[in-house]
Structures are given as C-alpha cells and as structure tokens.
Design a protein around this motif. Sequence first.
Motif, short mmCIF file in Angstrom:
data_model
loop_
_atom_site.label_atom_id
_atom_site.label_comp_id
_atom_site.label_asym_id
_atom_site.label_seq_id
_atom_site.Cartn_x
_atom_site.Cartn_y
_atom_site.Cartn_z
N GLN A 5 0.84 -1.19 0.00
CA GLN A 5 0.00 0.00 0.00
C GLN A 5 0.88 1.25 0.00
O GLN A 5 1.83 1.33 0.78
N VAL A 6 0.57 2.20 -0.87
CA VAL A 6 1.36 3.43 -0.94
C VAL A 6 0.44 4.65 -0.89
O VAL A 6 -0.75 4.56 -1.21
N LYS A 7 1.04 5.76 -0.53
CA LYS A 7 0.31 7.02 -0.39
C LYS A 7 1.24 8.16 -0.77
O LYS A 7 2.44 8.11 -0.53
N LYS A 8 0.68 9.23 -1.37
CA LYS A 8 1.47 10.40 -1.69
C LYS A 8 1.45 11.38 -0.52
O LYS A 8 0.50 11.45 0.25
N TYR A 53 2.47 2.48 3.36
CA TYR A 53 1.56 2.53 4.50
C TYR A 53 1.53 1.19 5.21
O TYR A 53 1.39 0.14 4.59
N HIS A 54 1.65 1.23 6.54
CA HIS A 54 1.62 0.03 7.38
C HIS A 54 0.35 0.10 8.23
O HIS A 54 0.36 0.72 9.31
N GLY A 61 3.73 -2.51 17.26
CA GLY A 61 4.84 -1.89 17.96
C GLY A 61 5.68 -0.92 17.15
O GLY A 61 6.70 -0.41 17.65
N ARG A 62 5.28 -0.62 15.91
CA ARG A 62 5.98 0.39 15.12
C ARG A 62 5.65 1.78 15.66
O ARG A 62 4.55 2.04 16.10
N LYS A 63 6.61 2.67 15.56
CA LYS A 63 6.39 4.04 16.02
C LYS A 63 5.70 4.89 14.96
O LYS A 63 5.14 5.94 15.29
N THR A 64 5.78 4.49 13.71
CA THR A 64 5.19 5.26 12.61
C THR A 64 4.34 4.36 11.72
O THR A 64 4.63 3.17 11.56
N GLU A 65 3.31 4.94 11.11
CA GLU A 65 2.44 4.19 10.20
C GLU A 65 2.92 4.25 8.75
O GLU A 65 2.42 3.51 7.92
#
Length: 233
Positions: A5-8, A53-54, A61-65
């Motif tokens: 999944q990707v996002k601009k 995108y995660h 437990g990731r700090k960022t999405e």
Amino acid sequence: MKYAQVKKGIFKARPNRFVAKVEIDGKEHTVHVKNTGRCRELLIPGAVVILEYHPRALERGRKTEYSLVAVYKGKLLINMDSQAPNQAALEWLTDGGFEKALGIRPEQVRREVTYGQSRFDLAFTLRGKPAFMEIKGVTLEENGIAMFPDAPTQRGVKHLEELSKAVEDGFAAYVLFVIQMKGITCFCPNHKMHREFAQALARARKAGVTVMAYDCLVKEDGFLLDQSVRVEI
C-alpha cells in the motif's frame, strides 16, 4: 519488488536521518525514512514523496504508520528505499536477468553470506564456481549521470577490498550498482565525495571484480531492474 500500500505526501522537514515530517491529506505525520544517507538533493521542502503505509503499525509496535520510499525530483521518480535494491537484485538474479546479461545461470542463490571480514549481499554458484555479489543502491544523479556514494563509506571500501581478495582466492566476484531511477546515461564513482571509494573501485575492477550498473523501472508501488548502464571509472 512491490509495496502493498502506498500514499502520496508533501515533504516538510527531516529532523534526523531516521524520520521526516510529511503532510498527508492535509495533516502532518512523522514518518520513517528508509534511507539513512544524506539525500539532500532529493528531500527538499515541498517535494512530492511516496510513502509505504503500514495499516497495523501501531498494534505491532511500530512508532510510525508510514515509511518514505520514493520522491519526485521534478518529473523524475526516484526510489530511495535502501532495502529495496537487494530485493530487486535478488529477483533479477533468480528470474533470469543475470543469465540474459552474462549467459550463465546462477544456482544455489543465498543472501547475507560472510566471507573474510565482510558479509556480502548475495552468494551463488556459476557452473560450480562460487561467487559473491555486493549490491549498492544509487539515488544521486546530476545531469543524467548516476554517482555513488552520496556520503563517505569506509564500509563500501572494505567490501571492494574483500571482493578483490575473493577473486585472488579463486571466487567470482561482482559489485552491482542498482540505480533507483530511469533517464541515466552512465554511472561513475563519486570522486569528489569519496576519492578512496573511487580508487578502491578501480583497483577492484583491475583485480577481476566485475563492475555492473543497471537502471530501474520505477513506479510508485515498486520497481525492478531494467537496462545495463555504462560504467565509467
């Protein structure tokens, strides 16, 4: 290789080499930068960037999405994910790209193989002869010329010296520069940034290490190795 999944977004700032501030859908987010290099010519405020995108990041437990994986330099899309070249090279190696280029099929392909004081990205056999390959991702471009490195790399010098030693010991050895973009006329080492690396590359080629460079077909959701690029050392 593909991203699920990707996002601009719009790049705003880079507080440190691991994270960036990016505007996504009108809201500023802290995102992980998947390249610890300087990338100063790429990450300019206002640049359009591509983010992986995660969706389950926080519960895992990731700090960022989000992870920053690519950037538009004008109309040119450049992948800057430092982990992606190894995966793309592995796919190229196992899907017939190496055989098409050099006329020999690699077998028993393995990743992260230790030899001497180094750990090479790939190892395989060619008609029974063991071989090593080190992969270097390239994101620096000036006037159609791709260059590596964008910062001094003693680790890179060490890898070239170990590859030369491997050739002396009877192995085949390759260094593959994966240029993470299209529109490139040639590749050369970045003498101004790190003369020692450029000199080590020249010595390695003279010692029998095969030096290769390939550009990539880059899309927002992934990329793959495409065409051989002339190497000038």
